[in-house]
Every structure is written in structure tokens, then in C-alpha cells.
Design a protein around this motif. Structure first.
Motif, PDB file in Angstrom:
ATOM      1  N   ALA A 267       0.865  -1.180   0.000  1.00 29.34           N
ATOM      2  CA  ALA A 267       0.000   0.000   0.000  1.00 29.34           C
ATOM      3  C   ALA A 267       0.899   1.226   0.000  1.00 29.34           C
ATOM      4  CB  ALA A 267      -0.923   0.008   1.215  1.00 29.34           C
TER       5      ALA A 267
ATOM      6  N   LEU B 250      -3.243   3.487  -2.426  1.00 30.16           N
ATOM      7  CA  LEU B 250      -3.319   2.441  -3.441  1.00 30.16           C
ATOM      8  C   LEU B 250      -2.911   1.116  -2.817  1.00 30.16           C
ATOM      9  CD1 LEU B 250      -3.737   1.561  -6.397  1.00 30.16           C
ATOM     10  CD2 LEU B 250      -1.299   2.038  -6.777  1.00 30.16           C
TER      11      LEU B 250
ATOM     12  N   VAL C 275      -2.341  -2.889  -3.334  1.00 32.38           N
ATOM     13  CA  VAL C 275      -2.031  -3.816  -4.432  1.00 32.38           C
ATOM     14  C   VAL C 275      -1.831  -5.219  -3.877  1.00 32.38           C
ATOM     15  CG1 VAL C 275      -0.470  -4.365  -6.334  1.00 32.38           C
ATOM     16  CG2 VAL C 275      -0.916  -1.966  -5.744  1.00 32.38           C
ATOM     17  N   TRP C 276      -2.537  -6.171  -4.464  1.00 29.99           N
ATOM     18  CA  TRP C 276      -2.370  -7.607  -4.158  1.00 29.99           C
ATOM     19  C   TRP C 276      -1.735  -8.252  -5.381  1.00 29.99           C
ATOM     20  CZ3 TRP C 276      -4.416 -11.260  -0.371  1.00 29.99           C
ATOM     21  CH2 TRP C 276      -4.387 -12.596  -0.784  1.00 29.99           C
ATOM     22  N   GLN C 277      -0.583  -8.866  -5.203  1.00 30.93           N
ATOM     23  CA  GLN C 277       0.121  -9.497  -6.323  1.00 30.93           C
ATOM     24  C   GLN C 277       0.561 -10.903  -5.935  1.00 30.93           C
ATOM     25  OE1 GLN C 277       1.145  -8.241  -9.718  1.00 30.93           O
ATOM     26  NE2 GLN C 277       1.121 -10.474  -9.696  1.00 30.93           N
TER      27      GLN C 277
ATOM     28  N   ALA D  19     -11.130   0.071  -8.677  1.00 28.78           N
ATOM     29  CA  ALA D  19     -10.460  -1.214  -8.531  1.00 28.78           C
ATOM     30  C   ALA D  19     -10.164  -1.818  -9.888  1.00 28.78           C
ATOM     31  CB  ALA D  19     -11.322  -2.170  -7.703  1.00 28.78           C
TER      32      ALA D  19
ATOM     33  N   ARG E  59      -3.410 -10.088 -10.032  1.00 27.38           N
ATOM     34  CA  ARG E  59      -3.030  -8.768  -9.522  1.00 27.38           C
ATOM     35  C   ARG E  59      -4.316  -7.969  -9.313  1.00 27.38           C
ATOM     36  NH1 ARG E  59       1.072  -4.837  -9.452  1.00 27.38           N
ATOM     37  NH2 ARG E  59       0.359  -2.720  -9.907  1.00 27.38           N
ATOM     38  N   TYR E  60      -4.478  -7.461  -8.118  1.00 32.76           N
ATOM     39  CA  TYR E  60      -5.675  -6.675  -7.783  1.00 32.76           C
ATOM     40  C   TYR E  60      -5.232  -5.340  -7.205  1.00 32.76           C
ATOM     41  CZ  TYR E  60      -9.994  -5.198  -5.444  1.00 32.76           C
ATOM     42  OH  TYR E  60     -11.092  -4.487  -5.022  1.00 32.76           O
ATOM     43  N   THR E  61      -5.832  -4.269  -7.680  1.00 27.58           N
ATOM     44  CA  THR E  61      -5.524  -2.938  -7.163  1.00 27.58           C
ATOM     45  C   THR E  61      -6.805  -2.270  -6.695  1.00 27.58           C
ATOM     46  OG1 THR E  61      -5.741  -1.922  -9.363  1.00 27.58           O
ATOM     47  CG2 THR E  61      -3.537  -2.654  -8.698  1.00 27.58           C
TER      48      THR E  61
ATOM     49  N   THR F 226      -8.043   1.569  -5.095  1.00 22.15           N
ATOM     50  CA  THR F 226      -7.753   2.942  -4.690  1.00 22.15           C
ATOM     51  C   THR F 226      -8.735   3.349  -3.604  1.00 22.15           C
ATOM     52  OG1 THR F 226      -6.944   3.514  -6.898  1.00 22.15           O
ATOM     53  CG2 THR F 226      -7.557   5.335  -5.451  1.00 22.15           C
TER      54      THR F 226
END
Length: 327
Positions: free
Chosen positions: A248, A260, A262-264, A296, A306-308, A310
Motif C-alpha cells: 500500500a 493504493l 495492491v495484491w500481487q 479497482a 493482480r488486484y488494485t 484505490t
């Protein structure tokens, strides 16, 4: 002697005692302290020591007692600078030695703190009602979406229970923080760790120290749950050596600052982009970003999902901008 002892005892309290004649002129005041009776002097009336509305209310109540010959009780609010002080006033007719009505006898006790506690309780109850309605709406949405993508009742129950449990975990953190919200690191640990075979050894977290609002806490927790379940079922957490990175950082846009998330996933099974969308997709791409007022994105990359997300600054409180790492 008895009267003297009574007055001395009253002097150790926040109670004031007063007497007025039939024309409602003050005869005496005992223990006026810093209350609304502090400036009352013999011969004065309520109009001399109270503002318009307060004076009218007090005078009207006392006249009614003289008319009805029955005791009365009322609350009196007095403006004191930018604040308001409250008093519980009790009055009755006063009689002379022959039993004739000669005026009013009364007491005044400050209840400002009690009124503040009552107002705080009302505010908390309104907030609780509001949050309960929001939570019920989330649960209703969960039930609807889970049923839509479940083939059998057992399948529905397993998925629905998992999502309700996710909400429960997030709610526990929010409640423990006195409804302030949930710190992001605790939320990640609570929602993700139990789905990783090797615990947090498979999870890398790098984020600033922030508190998410109660609304953001519930929905971000739900998003983390969906991602973790997906990863444990057929993603990076389903194979040895799989890793999940959760980061984040603050970013500045034309709309102001935001967070932001982020899951990766890495080292997991190769992701097929044509995989059918399920409820998790609706949650991640629509429900969660709409709830927090952000945006998102969900990408099925060959190396892992990958998930983002905001999160607008209205949905979090910055404790420290320094990055905290957890492995």
C-alpha cells in the motif's frame, strides 16, 4: 440548629436552594455557587438573572405552581459562552406559620454532565443503528450474490459462511478500536494468514501505518478474504513456494491523495484469463470500490492475479507515513 446543619450539608453538594415571594421576587438563595442563581439577590426576579427564554420558562412554571398549589419539576438550559449548562429545578409552594401560601420554595441541581452523557448515548445509538443497517445491507448482498453463483445448497453454505466470518473478523477489529476503524496491517493478518499453509511466511506486507474507516475496514476485509480464498483454492497459496505480496502506498491525483492497495501473487499456477467470473469478481471489481468511493482493477496475469484498489483519503486516517514491513 437542624436547619443550619441541613444548609451546611447542602453546601457540600451542587444543589442550590432558594425561596421567592408571591410576586416571584427572590427572598434568599443558599449555595448559589457558580450556578444560574449565583447573581440572585433579594428583591430580584428571574428576568434579572436569566436570558429571555429561560426567564419566561422559569417564571411560567412557578406561576403555575402558585395557581395549582402542586409541586413541579422542569429542566432549565442556560447558555454559558459557547456551551450550555443544564439544571434540574424542583419547586413547590412555600407556606408561612399560619399555613398560608407565601411564595415559592425550590432547589436547583446541575445535570450538565448527565445531559452530555445522554446526548453521547443517543449519538452512539444512532450510529449503531446506522452501522447495523449498513451491515445488514452487506449481508443481504452477500447472500444474493453467493446464491447466484452457487449450484448446490452445501456450496452456498460454505461460501456464505466464509464471507460472514470475514465480516465478523473485520468487525471485531473495528469494535476493539472503539469504532475508530481497523489498522491495515491487522486487517491483512486477520483475513489472509489463516488461508496460507505456511502462515505469514508466504505473505509479504509493506504498507504505511493507517487506520481504515469502519466502512472501508469491512469492505477491504471482504476483498482480502475473496483474494485469499481464491489464492488458497487455485492460486499462489495453493502450491508450495507460492507467494503473495500486499503493498500500500500513498498517491496523489487530481482528486487529491489516496491510498493504493495492491495484491500481487507470484510463483503460483499459471492463471488462465478465460476463467469464468464468479462472485469474488463482483465483490472485488464492483461492491468494494463502490462502498469506499474508489476504483479497482483485477488482472489475470500469467504470473498470478493482480488486484488494485484505490481508497480515497476520506476513508483512512494516517498514523505514520513511514512504511511498515511484515513477513
Amino acid at each position: 440548629m437542624l436547619a443550619d446543619k441541613v444548609m451546611r450539608a447542602i453546601g457540600n453538594t451542587e444543589m442550590s436552594v432558594f425561596a421567592q415571594d408571591r410576586e416571584l421576587r427572590y427572598c434568599w438563595v443558599s449555595n448559589g455557587g457558580d450556578s444560574w442563581l449565583a447573581d440572585a439577590r433579594e428583591g430580584m426576579g428571574d428576568a434579572d438573572i436569566l436570558s429571555g427564554a429561560a426567564s419566561e420558562r422559569s417564571t411560567a412554571m412557578k406561576r403555575e405552581v402558585l395557581r395549582s398549589l402542586r409541586p413541579a419539576r422542569f429542566e432549565l438550559s442556560i447558555a454559558s459562552g459557547s456551551a450550555v449548562r443544564w439544571y434540574d429545578v424542583r419547586i413547590d409552594v412555600d407556606r408561612d406559620r399560619q399555613g398560608e401560601v407565601c411564595g415559592i420554595i425550590g432547589t436547583s441541581f446541575e445535570i450538565t454532565e448527565q445531559k452530555r452523557r445522554e446526548e453521547t448515548l443517543k449519538t452512539l445509538l444512532r450510529e449503531l443503528s446506522h452501522r447495523s443497517k449498513n451491515l445488514l445491507a452487506i449481508i443481504q448482498s452477500l447472500a444474493s450474490q453467493t446464491a447466484r453463483h452457487s449450484v448446490t445448497v452445501p456450496e452456498f453454505l460454505v461460501r456464505f459462511r466464509g464471507r460472514i466470518q470475514s465480516l465478523s473478523y473485520s468487525q471485531d477489529i473495528v469494535t476493539d478500536a472503539d469504532w475508530r476503524g481497523a489498522d491495515l496491517l491487522s486487517l491483512v493478518t486477520m483475513q489472509v494468514e489463516r488461508y496460507a499453509p505456511d502462515g505469514m511466511d508466504q505473505i509479504e506486507v509493506e504498507a504505511p501505518d493507517v487506520y481504515l474507516s469502519p466502512t472501508a475496514s469491512l469492505h477491504v476485509g471482504l476483498a482480502l478474504h475473496e483474494l485469499a480464498v481464491n489464492a488458497a483454492s487455485y492460486g499462489a497459496l495453493s502450491v508450495p513456494g507460492g507467494q503473495v505480496s500486499i503493498t500500500a502506498r500513498f498517491q496523489t491525483t487530481d482528486d487529491g491523495e489516496s491510498l493504493l492497495l495492491v495484491w500481487q501473487e507470484r510463483n503460483g499456477p499459471r492463471v488462465r484469463a478465460e476463467r469464468d467470473a464468479r462472485f469474488g469478481t463482483s465483490t472485488l471489481e464492483r461492491i468494494v470500490p463502490n462502498a469506499v468511493g474508489g476504483e479497482a482493477g483485477l488482472e489475470y496475469l500469467p504470473g498470478g492475479i493482480r488486484y488494485t484498489l484505490t481508497i480515497p483519503d476520506a476513508q483512512y486516517e494516517i498514523i505514520s507515513r513511514s512504511t511498515v514491513e511484515s513477513a
